[in-house]
Design a protein around this motif. Sequence first.
Motif, short mmCIF file in Angstrom:
data_model
loop_
_atom_site.label_atom_id
_atom_site.label_comp_id
_atom_site.label_asym_id
_atom_site.label_seq_id
_atom_site.Cartn_x
_atom_site.Cartn_y
_atom_site.Cartn_z
N ASN A 298 0.84 -1.29 0.04
CA ASN A 298 0.17 -0.12 -0.06
C ASN A 298 0.90 1.36 0.09
O ASN A 298 0.28 2.45 -0.05
N ASN A 299 2.16 1.16 0.05
CA ASN A 299 3.12 2.42 0.01
C ASN A 299 3.72 2.83 -1.25
O ASN A 299 4.35 3.48 -1.19
N TYR A 300 3.30 2.16 -1.95
CA TYR A 300 3.70 2.10 -3.65
C TYR A 300 2.38 2.62 -4.38
O TYR A 300 1.42 1.95 -4.39
N ALA A 301 3.05 3.57 -5.36
CA ALA A 301 1.62 4.20 -6.41
C ALA A 301 1.32 3.04 -7.43
O ALA A 301 0.66 3.46 -8.50
N LEU A 304 -2.24 2.32 -7.06
CA LEU A 304 -2.61 2.91 -5.85
C LEU A 304 -3.80 1.79 -5.34
O LEU A 304 -4.58 1.14 -6.04
N LEU A 309 -5.36 5.91 1.98
CA LEU A 309 -4.20 5.92 2.24
C LEU A 309 -3.64 6.22 3.67
O LEU A 309 -3.95 7.66 3.75
N VAL A 313 3.01 7.11 0.66
CA VAL A 313 3.40 6.64 -0.59
C VAL A 313 4.45 7.09 -1.19
O VAL A 313 4.46 8.54 -1.22
N THR A 314 5.19 6.26 -1.83
CA THR A 314 6.37 6.59 -2.83
C THR A 314 5.89 5.97 -4.04
O THR A 314 5.16 5.11 -4.36
N THR A 394 -8.96 7.99 -3.82
CA THR A 394 -8.97 6.71 -3.30
C THR A 394 -10.39 6.55 -2.76
O THR A 394 -11.08 7.38 -2.17
#
Length: 458
Positions: A298-301, A304, A309, A313-314, A394
């Motif tokens: 969930n931390n990466y786009a 998404l 969120l 996010v990176t 989101t």
Amino acid sequence: MEERVVASKPKWLRKLERESWQAELIISGVAILGSLQLIGLLDDAQHYLLLNYDRAALKLWFLAVTYWVFFAYGLAFLFIFHFAVRALWIGLIGLNSVYPDGIVKSTMWSQDFFEKTRAAYGDVDGFIRELDRSASGLFGKGFTFAGLMLNLGVFLSVVLIMIGILTDLGVNSTLAWVICLLPAVLVLLGSVVSSLFMLPGLRERAWVQRYHFPLTKLASYLTYPINRRYTVLGLSLMGSQSTIESKSTAKVIAGAVAGFLVLFVIGLLIGFTGTIKPAFIDEVYHRLGDTPSSIDHNNYAEPLPEDLLYEPVTASLYLQPSDPFWVWVPVPEREAEELEAICDLPEADEDLPRVERRKIDRKRILTCADDYVSIYLDGTKLTDLDPVREYLKTVGFEQYGIRYDLGTASALSPGRHELRVETKYYPAGDDDAPDTTRPRVTYMPVYLIGPAGAREKS
């Protein structure tokens, strides 16, 4: 007396009572479909609350959402079960019509086996009546339970909405909480007093009889504003029948224990399935992402996530040297309130045009975000960053956050690197004061996939 009451019923009502199963099946099917739709609406409502309310309000909204969850899931569970019981009843009627002689002697059975089988299972008509009674009772109890949870959820939700309205109108937040929670306290106090009036030493006293029923009736208007008469009647029927003298104390206790166990199991299922979002609980929200030894996608786009969120996010877990390297930090209301609290820059002049005030206030928040958010790369704090506001889409919501561009990944050496994002969102300590030694921390590993010719990005 009982015979006169039954005899006074009109013929159409007695016929409807005998054939109520037809209406029950139709309504039960509609209720199942409707309650399943409510589950999706519950998720949307929780997402909205988690984005738009501060930590103090979320503590009570968690309780309100619990009532809504019990209403929706309890309704679905009870009516699915009712549908199954009524289907068994119809099936048994069909079997009884095909085999009107009941269980008969088989050439494969001994006389002893036949007699024991008939004694245990031979009362087909009695079993049909038992299933009929169980289905009808479950149908009525289901609506009563749903009415109870619905009303409690509505009552608490209205209280919390009114707190928000008063706060938006400029009323001191503490005063708004006191004003709006006062009805809830009075209802709770009235319930306690009403329970005390039922004690054997009090209930027969004249002054108790004078105030007991009016007090209880007034509380019912506040507690059950929707379908009040049915809900109160259903609870009264079930409550009075469970404590009649002909029913043993052991059975009453057993029923109470069984009810408690059912609610406990439902509570466990709610907890394990995430039906109520765990981020409502402040301590859970605080420790989300605080694990440097694992990867949370969930931390990466890319792509998404389909949920809110809760964590920064990176761009991607895997980066090429030419890829942009950025971090987006979500700022829901619970954190926006904390950011605003530490911001000591002056607000925009009230005499300025509205558009100009907005621009100044937005710039003010971004400037204060430098003090609220800290970003570390491989243990080194990054400075001189230029944050910008960014909304990410989101689950149907525009979620607000602050984006920090760190340049391109070319400055990194090939291999694993660790991003750590801290925000000054402190949990309450032992004395309820903020524990400033525990900022909210999120760890995000990223991998630089070496120069040209290395393996492709995953």
